[in-house]
Every structure is written in structure tokens, then in C-alpha cells.
Design a protein around this motif. Structure first.
Motif, PDB file in Angstrom:
ATOM      1  N   PHE A  42     -39.096  -1.400   4.641  1.00 11.19           N
ATOM      2  CA  PHE A  42     -40.227  -0.496   5.016  1.00 11.19           C
ATOM      3  C   PHE A  42     -40.515   0.621   3.827  1.00 11.19           C
ATOM      4  O   PHE A  42     -41.515   0.863   3.488  1.00 11.19           O
ATOM      5  CB  PHE A  42     -39.960  -0.013   6.277  1.00 11.19           C
ATOM      6  N   TRP A  69     -55.311  -5.246   1.684  1.00 13.76           N
ATOM      7  CA  TRP A  69     -55.833  -4.974   3.012  1.00 13.76           C
ATOM      8  C   TRP A  69     -55.431  -3.438   3.531  1.00 13.76           C
ATOM      9  O   TRP A  69     -56.442  -3.014   4.222  1.00 13.76           O
ATOM     10  CB  TRP A  69     -54.943  -5.874   4.061  1.00 13.76           C
ATOM     11  N   LEU A  70     -54.450  -2.875   2.936  1.00 13.20           N
ATOM     12  CA  LEU A  70     -54.193  -1.450   3.203  1.00 13.20           C
ATOM     13  C   LEU A  70     -55.018  -0.859   2.622  1.00 13.20           C
ATOM     14  O   LEU A  70     -55.726   0.343   3.238  1.00 13.20           O
ATOM     15  CB  LEU A  70     -52.793  -0.956   2.745  1.00 13.20           C
ATOM     16  N   THR A  83     -58.150  -0.549   4.568  1.00 14.28           N
ATOM     17  CA  THR A  83     -58.570  -0.112   5.923  1.00 14.28           C
ATOM     18  C   THR A  83     -58.302   1.547   6.133  1.00 14.28           C
ATOM     19  O   THR A  83     -58.981   2.122   6.838  1.00 14.28           O
ATOM     20  CB  THR A  83     -57.077  -0.714   6.624  1.00 14.28           C
ATOM     21  N   PHE A  84     -57.551   2.051   5.175  1.00 20.24           N
ATOM     22  CA  PHE A  84     -56.826   3.565   5.408  1.00 20.24           C
ATOM     23  C   PHE A  84     -57.538   4.424   4.289  1.00 20.24           C
ATOM     24  O   PHE A  84     -57.948   4.075   3.293  1.00 20.24           O
ATOM     25  CB  PHE A  84     -55.527   3.626   5.312  1.00 20.24           C
ATOM     26  N   TRP A 109     -39.896  12.452   4.956  1.00 22.29           N
ATOM     27  CA  TRP A 109     -39.645  11.263   5.424  1.00 22.29           C
ATOM     28  C   TRP A 109     -38.855  10.046   4.750  1.00 22.29           C
ATOM     29  O   TRP A 109     -37.778   9.917   5.193  1.00 22.29           O
ATOM     30  CB  TRP A 109     -40.783  10.753   6.157  1.00 22.29           C
ATOM     31  N   ILE A 146     -40.530  13.342  15.174  1.00 21.02           N
ATOM     32  CA  ILE A 146     -40.491  11.985  14.983  1.00 21.02           C
ATOM     33  C   ILE A 146     -41.531  11.126  16.024  1.00 21.02           C
ATOM     34  O   ILE A 146     -41.821   9.984  15.783  1.00 21.02           O
ATOM     35  CB  ILE A 146     -38.892  11.672  15.477  1.00 21.02           C
ATOM     36  N   ASN A 189     -44.870  10.635  14.376  1.00 20.25           N
ATOM     37  CA  ASN A 189     -44.821   9.848  13.278  1.00 20.25           C
ATOM     38  C   ASN A 189     -44.720   8.454  13.826  1.00 20.25           C
ATOM     39  O   ASN A 189     -45.557   7.473  13.240  1.00 20.25           O
ATOM     40  CB  ASN A 189     -43.594  10.345  12.564  1.00 20.25           C
ATOM     41  N   LEU A 236     -47.544   5.968  12.995  1.00 23.57           N
ATOM     42  CA  LEU A 236     -47.336   4.386  12.455  1.00 23.57           C
ATOM     43  C   LEU A 236     -47.990   3.585  13.424  1.00 23.57           C
ATOM     44  O   LEU A 236     -48.712   2.365  12.800  1.00 23.57           O
ATOM     45  CB  LEU A 236     -45.652   4.211  12.468  1.00 23.57           C
ATOM     46  N   LEU A 268     -51.628   3.111  12.496  1.00 26.96           N
ATOM     47  CA  LEU A 268     -51.784   2.598  11.378  1.00 26.96           C
ATOM     48  C   LEU A 268     -51.929   0.856  11.639  1.00 26.96           C
ATOM     49  O   LEU A 268     -52.900   0.266  11.262  1.00 26.96           O
ATOM     50  CB  LEU A 268     -50.783   2.545  10.449  1.00 26.96           C
ATOM     51  N   GLY A 304     -55.415   0.280  13.138  1.00 23.16           N
ATOM     52  CA  GLY A 304     -56.310   0.166  12.240  1.00 23.16           C
ATOM     53  C   GLY A 304     -56.122  -1.145  11.309  1.00 23.16           C
ATOM     54  O   GLY A 304     -57.196  -1.628  11.108  1.00 23.16           O
ATOM     55  N   LEU A 305     -55.012  -1.443  11.193  1.00 17.39           N
ATOM     56  CA  LEU A 305     -54.957  -2.916  10.440  1.00 17.39           C
ATOM     57  C   LEU A 305     -55.294  -3.999  11.217  1.00 17.39           C
ATOM     58  O   LEU A 305     -56.072  -4.976  10.860  1.00 17.39           O
ATOM     59  CB  LEU A 305     -53.576  -3.323  10.016  1.00 17.39           C
TER      60      LEU A 305
END
Lengths: 323, 149
Positions: free
Chosen positions: A197, A284-285, A288-289, A304, B5, B8, B12, B15, B18-19
Motif C-alpha cells: 500500500f 484510473w486514480l 477520479t481524484f 502517515w 486515525i 484517515n 481512505l 477514496l 470515488g473509485l
């Protein structure tokens, strides 16, 4: 590694093939990206040039080739011409240690990933040179952003790769693929999901793609560091951007997704299928964003990704030591 | 820290939402048409404010206009010229300068006989300024002639 004539010839042939791959990749990705943008926005995308717009990207590159190389006044002449070349050529080197297949590696070096990480830094230098030498405020701002972004995102990227290196005990990319099995549950992504990730987020930041495309943010900086470039100078930046995308996808595939190994039949096709799936995900990202603000971008990284990657590395080290 | 946390993780999740929306749009059919070969369904243009046109009163190109000059007075851009005819109330000339029109609909609202309305012509093109100086009576007659064919 011997430096005989045959290995030199092998490297030269590999470089030529990589140039071919880069150009083909850029042409295909430009078409794919514009089509994706179209479909996501419920419109057909390029349609008129060729059947369903398939040769649009080729026509665009022909147009770029024919354009005038305009040099604005007061540029630093040498650096202005050096920057696009410097953006393009290190990428050739970066593809050499990638294991595309079991025997399809241009140059199997023991410190493969070290070579990739070291030379990918040259891309940032070309960004600074381009932004600074073109004597343009947008260019300079874009270059400054590119540097701080690259410095920030390289650290969690390396940390997440280091976790995998701890497991395999080798910096050689072929060796890392050998450690993984053919089926998805034998890949490193199942052992190191957090590292995967973190790598995925930082590869978007590293390649300056939306939503982290701050160095070339169109609405703020016109085109960022390559504002003053036209014709082939711009084309080289463009080419190296897509080549960098492909490279980080290949590294991702090698480290986390089993490289050339895949279900049923191992082979180089798995490398390409998996790498292009990641490329599709990046596209794709992008569509989208929205673009993040610069402080948000750095906050995501320093607050983070970096602590998470350190934590991940720490846990990996303990587990590796105990087992 | 705990709140950050949770925020966040929620971020996520947004996100992924949205995708999924863009992913769904990717596979759904396109909304636009290939213009020169296809045109938009005329019904979906009903709310479009094109250049003004006169409302036909009969089939031979007669207008409902009574030359009261209300539209001329209401117009903020002075783009209308209405001259009353010698017999009756019907106008002799009804000129409309589209280059000055701001499509505000003050004329349409002020008209006591509802003689004027917006057309739905989205395909209007002009190469010279003069082409946008329109004669609405002639346009009304042309439309009537076209309809009678």
C-alpha cells in the motif's frame, strides 16, 4: 559481471529494445489515458483519427516532431538542452536490471534495486535543471515542488521495498522473484500488504501523477517545470514520464506481485499483464481524484507514510529475526 | 491521535467510494453524440435559449404581434426595432440584433400577446456580424413556407 564484447552487445541491444518499449508504451498509454478520461466522463474520447481514434497518439507525436524548437530569451542555453536529455537517458539504464522473464534480463546485477533507486534520482535533477534554466517563474516553482516531493516520497518507497528485501535477503531483482511462488497467495503482497500500500501511494507521488501532480499542476503552474519546452524537448519529458510510470509498475510487480511468475504458465507475459494493470490503476486514480494541496501532499507523506513504513520495517525485522 | 486515525480510515474509504463511481461510469454508455453524424434529440433542447423568434398566429406567416413597443422598451440592450404597419396593428418591420441580445427574456415576459419566444436553435453559426442582424418577420414567413411544403 564480465565486461566482454558479448555482454556489451547484450546491453546495447537491450537499450535499443527499451527505447522501443518506451515509445510504444507512450503511444499506447496516451491513447489509453485519453480513452479512459473520456469514458469516465461519459464521452467517447479520441474518435476521429483512424478507426475509433487509434492513431491519434501517433498523429500527435508527428505534430510534436514537426514543431519549432522555440528557445525563450535569457535561458541558460546548455542546461536548457541538457535537461530533457537527462530526463530521458537514465530511464534506459533503469530498465536494465528488471527481470521481464526467467532469462529475459538485460543485465542481472546483484544490487539491481540499488541501481534503480540511485539512478531514478537523476530524473529529479533533470526537473530542477529544466525549471531553473528556462528562467520562468512557473518552471522554477514546479522544479522546487518536484524536488521536495521526490525527496519526501522516495523515503517511504525505499522503506517499503526494504521490508521485502529483508524477507528475501537479496537486492537482486531476479532473486526476489525466485523467492515468490506462482499463485497470488504466494506473492509478497500477502506477506507485506502494508508495504504494498505504501509503495502504491508513493509511486504515484514519485512519478508526479495526479492526484500528486503538483510539479506540473496545470491550473496553478501552466505546465510546471516544462512550461518553456516545445517540440522534441517536451516530447522527451513526456516520454520519460510514461517510462517512469512503467518502471515503477515493473518494480512493483517484481517486488510484490510475483514478477514473471503467474498462475498456470510462468513467463514474461505475466510481468507485462501485471505491470499494465498497475498502469491502468494509476490512470484510473488520475481521473477520479482532484489534486491535493502541497501541504496536504507533504503531510500525507511525513505524518502517515513514513511512520507507517518505519513501523512495518520494524515489525518485519523482528519477525525475520524470530523465525 | 485516535481521532486522526479514524478520520484517515474514513478518508481512505471515501477514496474507494470515488473509485467505484468512476469505475461504474467507465462501463456505462456515453452521454455525448458524434455531432456532424448524429444530433441531439430535439426534446432535450426545449430549455435552450436560442435567438428570438416570432410565434406564428396562422399557417401563412402571420404574427401575433400588435406593435405595442413593450418589448422594445423592456429590452436592456436595445436590440429590437419594431415599426407599425400602415393598416391595422401588425408590424411592418421587426428587426432583431442578436449581437446585442443578452437572452434575458425581458421582451418575452413583457409581451402582452405572447408573440415572441426563444428558439431552440443550437446550431446557429455566423461568419459576419451582419448575419446576426435578423429580420424576424422574414424568418417567420420562411418557417411558414417550409412547414407548408
Amino acid at each position: 559481471m564480465d565486461l566482454s564484447i558479448t555482454s556489451l552487445a547484450q546491453i546495447i541491444i537491450a537499450c535499443l529494445m527499451v527505447i522501443g518499449l518506451m515509445v510504444a508504451n507512450a503511444v499506447v498509454m496516451v491513447y489509453f489515458e485519453r480513452k479512459t478520461a473520456g469514458f469516465i466522463q461519459r464521452r467517447p474520447g479520441p474518435y476521429e483519427v483512424g478507426p475509433r481514434g487509434t492513431i491519434q497518439a501517433i498523429c500527435d507525436s508527428m505534430k510534436l516532431l514537426g514543431k519549432q524548437l522555440f528557445i525563450p530569451g535569457n535561458v541558460d542555453w546548455l542546461l536548457y538542452f541538457l535537461a530533457p536529455v537527462l530526463a530521458f537517458f537514465p530511464v534506459l539504464l533503469l530498465f536494465l536490471p528488471i527481470p521481464f522473464g526467467k532469462f529475459l534480463t538485460a543485465m542481472s546485477v546483484d544490487e539491481g534495486i540499488l541501481l534503480i533507486l540511485a539512478f531514478s534520482g537523476l530524473g529529479v535533477i533533470s526537473n530542477i535543471l529544466a525549471g531553473w534554466s528556462s528562467n520562468n517563474k512557473y518552471g522554477l516553482l514546479g522544479a522546487a515542488r518536484a524536488v521536495s516531493q521526490s525527496i519526501a516520497y522516495e523515503i517511504p518507497m525505499i522503506m517499503s521495498l526494504l521490508a521485502v528485501i529483508f524477507l528475501s535477503g537479496s537486492l537482486n531483482l531476479s532473486q526476489i522473484v525466485e523467492e515468490q511462488g506462482s499463485w497470488p497467495w504466494q506473492w509478497n503482497i500477502c506477506v507485506q500488504p502494508l508495504a504494498f500500500f505504501i509503495y502504491l501511494v508513493s509511486l504515484v507521488g514519485e512519478t508526479n501523477r495526479a492526484p500528486f501532480d503538483l510539479p506540473e499542476a496545470e491550473s496553478e503552474l501552466t505546465a510546471g517545470f516544462h512550461t518553456e519546452y516545445s517540440g522534441m524537448g517536451f516530447a522527451l519529458f513526456f516520454l520519460s514520464e510514461y517510462a517512469n510510470m512503467l518502471l515503477v509498475s515493473f518494480v512493483c510487480v517484481t517486488f510484490f506481485l510475483g514478477g514473471w511468475k503467474g498462475p498456470f504458465l510462468d513467463g514474461f507475459w505475466w510481468t507485462f499483464i501485471k505491470a499494465y494493470l498497475i498502469m491502468m490503476f494509476i490512470v484510473w486514480l488520475r481521473w477520479t481524484f482532484p489534486r491535493v494541496r502541497f501541504d496536504q501532499l507533504l503531510n500525507i507523506n511525513w505524518k502517515w507514510l513514513l511512520p507507517l513504513s518505519i513501523l512495518n520495517l520494524w515489525i518485519t525485522a523482528i519477525v525475520v529475526k524470530l523465525l | 491521535m485516535f481521532r486522526a486515525i479514524v478520520d484517515n480510515i474514513k478518508g481512505l474509504w471515501s477514496l474507494i467510494v470515488g473509485l467505484s463511481i468512476t469505475g461504474r461510469f467507465f462501463f456505462s454508455p456515453v452521454k455525448t453524440v458524434h455531432y456532424p453524424r448524429q444530433v441531439v434529440d430535439p426534446e432535450s433542447l426545449a430549455s435552450y435559449r436560442g435567438p428570438l423568434e416570432l410565434v406564428p398566429a396562422d399557417d401563412v406567416g402571420g404574427s401575433k404581434c400588435v406593435s405595442c413597443q413593450m418589448c422594445v422598451r423592456a429590452c436592456p440592450g436595445n436590440c429590437l426595432t419594431v415599426i407599425k404597419g400602415k393598416e391595422g396593428k401588425a408590424p411592418e418591420t421587426y428587426l432583431y440584433d442578436f449581437t446585442l441580445c443578452c437572452l434575458c427574456a425581458a421582451c418575452v415576459e413583457s409581451c402582452p400577446t405572447s408573440a415572441i419566444r426563444f428558439s431552440h436553435n443550437v446550431y446557429l453559426t455566423a461568419r459576419t456580424r451582419e448575419e446576426l442582424h435578423m429580420d424576424l418577420l422574414a424568418d417567420l414567413k420562411a418557417r411558414a413556407a417550409k412547414a407548408s411544403q
